[in-house]
Design an enzyme around this catalytic site. Sequence first.
Site, mmCIF file in Angstrom:
data_model
loop_
_atom_site.group_PDB
_atom_site.id
_atom_site.type_symbol
_atom_site.label_atom_id
_atom_site.label_comp_id
_atom_site.label_asym_id
_atom_site.label_seq_id
_atom_site.Cartn_x
_atom_site.Cartn_y
_atom_site.Cartn_z
ATOM 1 N N ASP A 124 0.854 -1.191 0.000
ATOM 2 C CA ASP A 124 0.000 0.000 0.000
ATOM 3 C C ASP A 124 0.895 1.250 0.000
ATOM 4 O OD1 ASP A 124 -3.196 0.515 1.256
ATOM 5 O OD2 ASP A 124 -1.786 2.184 1.107
ATOM 6 N N ASN B 260 -12.935 -3.450 3.239
ATOM 7 C CA ASN B 260 -13.996 -2.447 3.294
ATOM 8 C C ASN B 260 -14.923 -2.540 2.084
ATOM 9 O OD1 ASN B 260 -12.709 -1.380 5.608
ATOM 10 N ND2 ASN B 260 -11.363 -0.117 4.338
ATOM 11 N N GLN C 272 -14.533 2.290 2.132
ATOM 12 C CA GLN C 272 -13.946 1.890 0.847
ATOM 13 C C GLN C 272 -13.742 3.119 -0.032
ATOM 14 O OE1 GLN C 272 -16.317 -0.825 -1.564
ATOM 15 N NE2 GLN C 272 -14.573 -1.322 -2.878
ATOM 16 N N HIS D 121 -10.517 -5.373 -2.628
ATOM 17 C CA HIS D 121 -9.159 -5.608 -2.131
ATOM 18 C C HIS D 121 -9.202 -5.956 -0.655
ATOM 19 C CE1 HIS D 121 -10.088 -1.316 -1.845
ATOM 20 N NE2 HIS D 121 -9.362 -1.301 -0.735
ATOM 21 N N HIS E 242 -6.929 -5.697 2.815
ATOM 22 C CA HIS E 242 -5.761 -5.110 3.480
ATOM 23 C C HIS E 242 -5.129 -6.127 4.416
ATOM 24 C CE1 HIS E 242 -6.770 -0.763 2.687
ATOM 25 N NE2 HIS E 242 -7.990 -1.258 2.586
HETATM 26 P P1 AMP Z 1 -9.882 1.343 0.895
HETATM 27 O O1 AMP Z 1 -10.027 2.612 1.687
HETATM 28 O O2 AMP Z 1 -10.211 0.088 1.641
HETATM 29 O O3 AMP Z 1 -10.598 1.427 -0.433
HETATM 30 O O4 AMP Z 1 -8.329 1.222 0.607
HETATM 31 C C1 AMP Z 1 -7.678 1.818 -0.459
HETATM 32 C C2 AMP Z 1 -6.201 1.704 -0.171
HETATM 33 O O5 AMP Z 1 -5.504 1.818 -1.389
HETATM 34 C C3 AMP Z 1 -5.643 2.782 0.760
HETATM 35 O O6 AMP Z 1 -5.016 2.151 1.860
HETATM 36 C C4 AMP Z 1 -4.648 3.539 -0.114
HETATM 37 O O7 AMP Z 1 -3.511 3.937 0.606
HETATM 38 C C5 AMP Z 1 -4.314 2.513 -1.166
HETATM 39 N N1 AMP Z 1 -3.905 3.027 -2.470
HETATM 40 C C6 AMP Z 1 -4.565 3.948 -3.216
HETATM 41 N N2 AMP Z 1 -3.920 4.118 -4.400
HETATM 42 C C7 AMP Z 1 -2.850 3.273 -4.382
HETATM 43 C C8 AMP Z 1 -1.800 2.997 -5.308
HETATM 44 N N3 AMP Z 1 -1.725 3.630 -6.490
HETATM 45 N N4 AMP Z 1 -0.878 2.075 -4.961
HETATM 46 C C9 AMP Z 1 -0.946 1.448 -3.758
HETATM 47 N N5 AMP Z 1 -1.914 1.663 -2.859
HETATM 48 C C10 AMP Z 1 -2.848 2.573 -3.154
#
Ligand code: AMP
Length: 136
Positions: A32, A88, A95, A101, A103
């Site tokens: 992440d 999420n 989300q 995805h 985590h």
């Molecule tokens: P969520 O809030 O569960 O949708 O999680 C999205 C996650 O994606 C967050 O923890 C962000 O830090 C991560 N994220 C967003 N864009 C990228 C990216 N380009 N590469 C890696 N992680 C990302």
Amino acid sequence: MRDENCIFCKIANGEIPSRTLYEDDRFRVILDLGPATKGHALILPKNHYADLFALPEDEAAEAAKLAKKMGAKLVEKLHADGLNVVQNNGETAGQTVKHFHIHLIPRYENDGQHILWNPGKMSDEELDSVAETVNS
Ligand code: AMP
Ligand code: ZN
């Protein structure tokens, strides 16, 4: 099964570079970019599914296996003290990227993160009513 406007589709399929920890024909596991802790990783299916509800059962089973395998590896290699597995669905649930995805968040003593919820209170009647609603 790709969404041209989805950043996780591009990352999962290698169009955008990522720090990849694991890859097979169906999944990619990446670091992440805004990690909650050292080793915070994301399991991404290569196919686009908006959330858990859209994920086919066989991919859900594979994703769960991968969470176990990669979670254990992260904890071992990074000498973590624990692991949160967080997933999420929907904006209300936090989300932000609408591509399913999982985590994997390694936890360390005194890492300063607060990933747990505040315990609530509910009467026996209310709990009975919730169970009845779900089971009906
Ligand atoms: P969520 O809030 O569960 O949708 O999680 C999205 C996650 O994606 C967050 O923890 C962000 O830090 C991560 N994220 C967003 N864009 C990228 C990216 N380009 N590469 C890696 N992680 C990302
Ligand atoms: Zn996608």
